[in-house]
Design an enzyme around this catalytic site. Structure first.
Site, PDB file in Angstrom:
ATOM      1  N   LYS A 103      53.133  39.932  35.689  1.00 28.14           N
ATOM      2  CA  LYS A 103      51.718  40.304  35.605  1.00 28.14           C
ATOM      3  C   LYS A 103      51.387  40.621  34.166  1.00 28.14           C
ATOM      4  CE  LYS A 103      48.401  40.724  38.658  1.00 28.14           C
ATOM      5  NZ  LYS A 103      48.324  40.061  39.980  1.00 28.14           N
ATOM      6  N   THR A 187      42.725  33.215  48.023  1.00 24.15           N
ATOM      7  CA  THR A 187      43.174  34.577  48.346  1.00 24.15           C
ATOM      8  C   THR A 187      42.414  35.085  49.573  1.00 24.15           C
ATOM      9  OG1 THR A 187      43.660  34.934  46.032  1.00 24.15           O
ATOM     10  CG2 THR A 187      43.496  36.902  47.412  1.00 24.15           C
ATOM     11  N   ASN A 218      36.025  37.897  43.581  1.00 25.66           N
ATOM     12  CA  ASN A 218      36.564  36.644  44.127  1.00 25.66           C
ATOM     13  C   ASN A 218      37.168  36.843  45.516  1.00 25.66           C
ATOM     14  OD1 ASN A 218      38.944  34.910  44.756  1.00 25.66           O
ATOM     15  ND2 ASN A 218      38.199  33.728  43.033  1.00 25.66           N
ATOM     16  N   SER A 355      48.192  28.643  44.028  1.00 22.62           N
ATOM     17  CA  SER A 355      48.596  28.516  42.618  1.00 22.62           C
ATOM     18  C   SER A 355      49.871  27.669  42.527  1.00 22.62           C
ATOM     19  CB  SER A 355      48.880  29.892  42.010  1.00 22.62           C
ATOM     20  OG  SER A 355      47.705  30.442  41.474  1.00 22.62           O
TER      21      SER A 355
HETATM   22  P1  NAD Z   1      37.371  40.239  40.686  1.00 25.00           P
HETATM   23  O1  NAD Z   1      37.320  40.644  39.274  1.00 25.00           O
HETATM   24  O2  NAD Z   1      36.848  38.904  41.057  1.00 25.00           O
HETATM   25  O3  NAD Z   1      36.592  41.331  41.576  1.00 25.00           O
HETATM   26  C1  NAD Z   1      36.893  42.676  41.557  1.00 25.00           C
HETATM   27  C2  NAD Z   1      35.815  43.396  42.354  1.00 25.00           C
HETATM   28  O4  NAD Z   1      36.185  44.762  42.519  1.00 25.00           O
HETATM   29  C3  NAD Z   1      34.452  43.413  41.665  1.00 25.00           C
HETATM   30  O5  NAD Z   1      33.445  43.255  42.639  1.00 25.00           O
HETATM   31  C4  NAD Z   1      34.371  44.806  41.065  1.00 25.00           C
HETATM   32  O6  NAD Z   1      33.035  45.262  40.907  1.00 25.00           O
HETATM   33  C5  NAD Z   1      35.086  45.580  42.130  1.00 25.00           C
HETATM   34  N1  NAD Z   1      35.606  46.847  41.656  1.00 25.00           N
HETATM   35  C6  NAD Z   1      36.195  47.149  40.469  1.00 25.00           C
HETATM   36  N2  NAD Z   1      36.515  48.446  40.441  1.00 25.00           N
HETATM   37  C7  NAD Z   1      36.160  48.966  41.637  1.00 25.00           C
HETATM   38  C8  NAD Z   1      36.226  50.241  42.224  1.00 25.00           C
HETATM   39  N3  NAD Z   1      36.754  51.274  41.545  1.00 25.00           N
HETATM   40  N4  NAD Z   1      35.770  50.395  43.480  1.00 25.00           N
HETATM   41  C9  NAD Z   1      35.245  49.363  44.155  1.00 25.00           C
HETATM   42  N5  NAD Z   1      35.129  48.132  43.662  1.00 25.00           N
HETATM   43  C10 NAD Z   1      35.575  47.941  42.415  1.00 25.00           C
HETATM   44  O7  NAD Z   1      38.877  40.442  41.138  1.00 25.00           O
HETATM   45  P2  NAD Z   1      39.637  39.740  42.348  1.00 25.00           P
HETATM   46  O8  NAD Z   1      40.316  38.565  41.816  1.00 25.00           O
HETATM   47  O9  NAD Z   1      38.725  39.623  43.508  1.00 25.00           O
HETATM   48  O10 NAD Z   1      40.765  40.837  42.635  1.00 25.00           O
HETATM   49  C11 NAD Z   1      40.543  41.919  43.544  1.00 25.00           C
HETATM   50  C12 NAD Z   1      41.892  42.416  44.030  1.00 25.00           C
HETATM   51  O11 NAD Z   1      42.576  41.347  44.691  1.00 25.00           O
HETATM   52  C13 NAD Z   1      42.845  42.896  42.937  1.00 25.00           C
HETATM   53  O12 NAD Z   1      43.634  43.941  43.425  1.00 25.00           O
HETATM   54  C14 NAD Z   1      43.706  41.688  42.676  1.00 25.00           C
HETATM   55  O13 NAD Z   1      44.956  42.024  42.104  1.00 25.00           O
HETATM   56  C15 NAD Z   1      43.854  41.173  44.107  1.00 25.00           C
HETATM   57  N6  NAD Z   1      44.258  39.770  44.180  1.00 25.00           N
HETATM   58  C16 NAD Z   1      43.485  38.792  43.645  1.00 25.00           C
HETATM   59  C17 NAD Z   1      43.930  37.472  43.731  1.00 25.00           C
HETATM   60  C18 NAD Z   1      43.109  36.323  43.198  1.00 25.00           C
HETATM   61  O14 NAD Z   1      43.519  35.180  43.377  1.00 25.00           O
HETATM   62  N7  NAD Z   1      41.950  36.553  42.593  1.00 25.00           N
HETATM   63  C19 NAD Z   1      45.141  37.180  44.347  1.00 25.00           C
HETATM   64  C20 NAD Z   1      45.883  38.199  44.918  1.00 25.00           C
HETATM   65  C21 NAD Z   1      45.425  39.504  44.817  1.00 25.00           C
END
Ligand code: NAD
Length: 428
Positions: A103, A187, A218, A355
């Site tokens: 990471k 995801t 996302n 991925s």
């Molecule tokens: P992203 O940046 O697309 O979205 C993050 C979202 O969380 C946004 O809407 C943001 O406003 C919100 N957010 C941020 N801080 C917050 C808080 N304190 N309380 C509530 N909402 C909050 O990110 P993502 O890719 O959707 O990732 C979200 C989670 O999913 C993360 O933990 C990430 O590690 C995990 N994840 C993502 C993927 C991927 O492919 N994108 C894969 C596996 C896991």
């Protein structure tokens, strides 16, 4: 946000107790292969030279090159990046991918940068770590506040440094730059496939299931959309600024349209591009987590449910789309209340699975249809979800411990194949 890593690796000991595994495997997984801290100089639009702190942690490469996203967030720190890398190792093993875990992250609020500053920062990250990544070494991907365009810049920068085109160095790229169809929603879709299995096992009628989603990026948007299309009632969603609640549920397509076009999360109903506000209550993220819903989906950041609020959680089922949204201490509180938790290392593994498909397609130079990608994702999620449920049933443990044990068996086999103490110790 300190000491997450030493907290999360406690889960290994718990899982190790229910399976036959060489202690050296657990020992190895408690140590990282490498962890880097560096700074990235960026010439800002104002002419000022600014330095941004950045990290890359490679947890374990026994099963293959390390793999894991890059996060842009002001709170990114080494402890968080190490924990996320550890989860990636476990996740890749749970869904049987030939990858270890990694990471990375940059300590930055990307919303405060201009598009050109963001591009310079992203290319700067690759300039600093180019010697430590590569399609057969360590393969980054998107995470919180990073996206396909950023992955495209990074791939381009890496290719310039090594002086040939290397699409397989990074995944989650735009389709036009070697990305895979089906990666964008992978995801959320992987989590949705898990929920469809729960639906069968728990005899759910989607129309009666009230869902709250924390985090509307996302991962959160896609799982909410897929559930909404199936008739689930999404009664609450939130982003970093707070959330909205309505007991009748929201039109998720309208909320997504509003959020992505204006960056504002608002309770609206849209026809084409005309949106009207609808009745809703404004709630905080803490209130969202404590709602009386049937299914809670944390899809934002880690450590959202901790000892301090675990006893307020009313949802009987939690599907962890975020990485590490529940602390190790909170696990015990939830278990004592019989909350069913589908753990992150299974529930959000759809992203790294596609991925992997992207990496395979980049390597062979032949690209699959979206239908093929989705079929492969579906069969992989189903196979591993069933295996974890079987382990849960056989060993009479919670689903997280079952998933860890399932993943440990695979890594254990690989570590043991290289020889552990029982092989090397002098014989009498
Ligand atoms: P992203 O940046 O697309 O979205 C993050 C979202 O969380 C946004 O809407 C943001 O406003 C919100 N957010 C941020 N801080 C917050 C808080 N304190 N309380 C509530 N909402 C909050 O990110 P993502 O890719 O959707 O990732 C979200 C989670 O999913 C993360 O933990 C990430 O590690 C995990 N994840 C993502 C993927 C991927 O492919 N994108 C894969 C596996 C896991």
């Amino acid at each position: 946000m300190t000491d997450i890593f030493s907290n999360v690796i406690r889960r290994l000991d718990k899982a190790a107790k229910i399976i036959q595994i060489d202690p050296e495997v657990i020992h190895q997984l408690k140590h990282l292969t490498a962890a880097m801290e560096f700074s990235i100089p960026v010439r800002m639009d104002s002419g000022e030279l600014k330095y941004f702190k950045a990290y890359r942690a490679q947890h374990n490469n026994t099963l293959g090159p390390t793999k894991g996203g890059i996060r842009y967030h002001p709170m990114v720190c080494m402890d968080e990046v190490k924990s996320l890398a550890f989860w990636m190792t476990m996740k890749c093993s749970v869904v049987n991918l030939p990858f270890g875990g990694a990471k990375g992250g940059i300590c930055v609020n990307p919303k405060e940068l201009s598009p050109m500053e963001l591009e310079r920062l992203s290319r700067g990250f690759i300039k600093r770590i180019a010697d430590f990544i590569g399609p057969d070494v360590d393969i980054p991907a998107p995470d919180v506040y990073t996206n396909a365009m950023i992955m495209g810049w990074m791939m381009d920068e890496y290719s310039k440094i090594v002086r040939h085109h290397v699409p397989g160095v990074i995944t989650g790229k735009p389709i036009a730059l070697g990305g895979s169809l089906g990666r964008e929603d992978a995801t959320g879709r992987g989590a949705y496939y898990c929920i469809k299995e729960l639906e069968k096992r728990l005899n759910w009628n989607p129309k009666n299931i009230r869902v709250a989603v924390q985090g509307f990026g996302n991962a959160g948007q896609h799982v909410a959309k897929l559930l909404f299309e199936d008739g689930y009632k999404i009664v609450a969603v939130s982003d970093s600024k707070g959330g909205v609640y309505h007991s009748d549920g929201f039109d998720i397509d309208s909320l997504i349209y509003m959020k992505n076009s204006s960056k504002i999360l608002k309770a609206v109903y849209c026809t084409e591009s005309v949106c009207e506000e609808v009745e809703a209550e404004k709630i905080t993220n803490e209130e969202l987590l404590a709602l009386d819903v049937d299914l809670l989906i944390p899809a934002a950041l880690e450590n959202q449910i901790t000892l301090s609020n675990a006893s307020e959680i009313k949802a009987p089922v939690i599907v962890e789309v975020a990485n590490g949204p529940i602390s190790t201490d909170a696990d015990e509180v939830l278990q004592s209340r019989d909350t069913l938790v589908v753990p992150d290392i299974l529930a959000n593994a759809g992203g790294v699975t596609v991925s992997y498909f992207e990496w395979v397609q980049n390597k062979i130079g032949y690209y699959w249809s979206e239908t093929k990608v989705r079929e492969k994702l579906h069969s992989s999620m189903l196979r591993e979800f069933s295996a974890v449920c079987q382990m849960k049933k056989d060993k009479k443990v919670d689903m997280r411990t079952a998933a860890y044990a399932h993943g440990l068996c695979r890594i254990g086999e690989a570590v043991s194949a290289q020889g552990t103490r029982s092989y090397f110790a002098p014989r009498e």
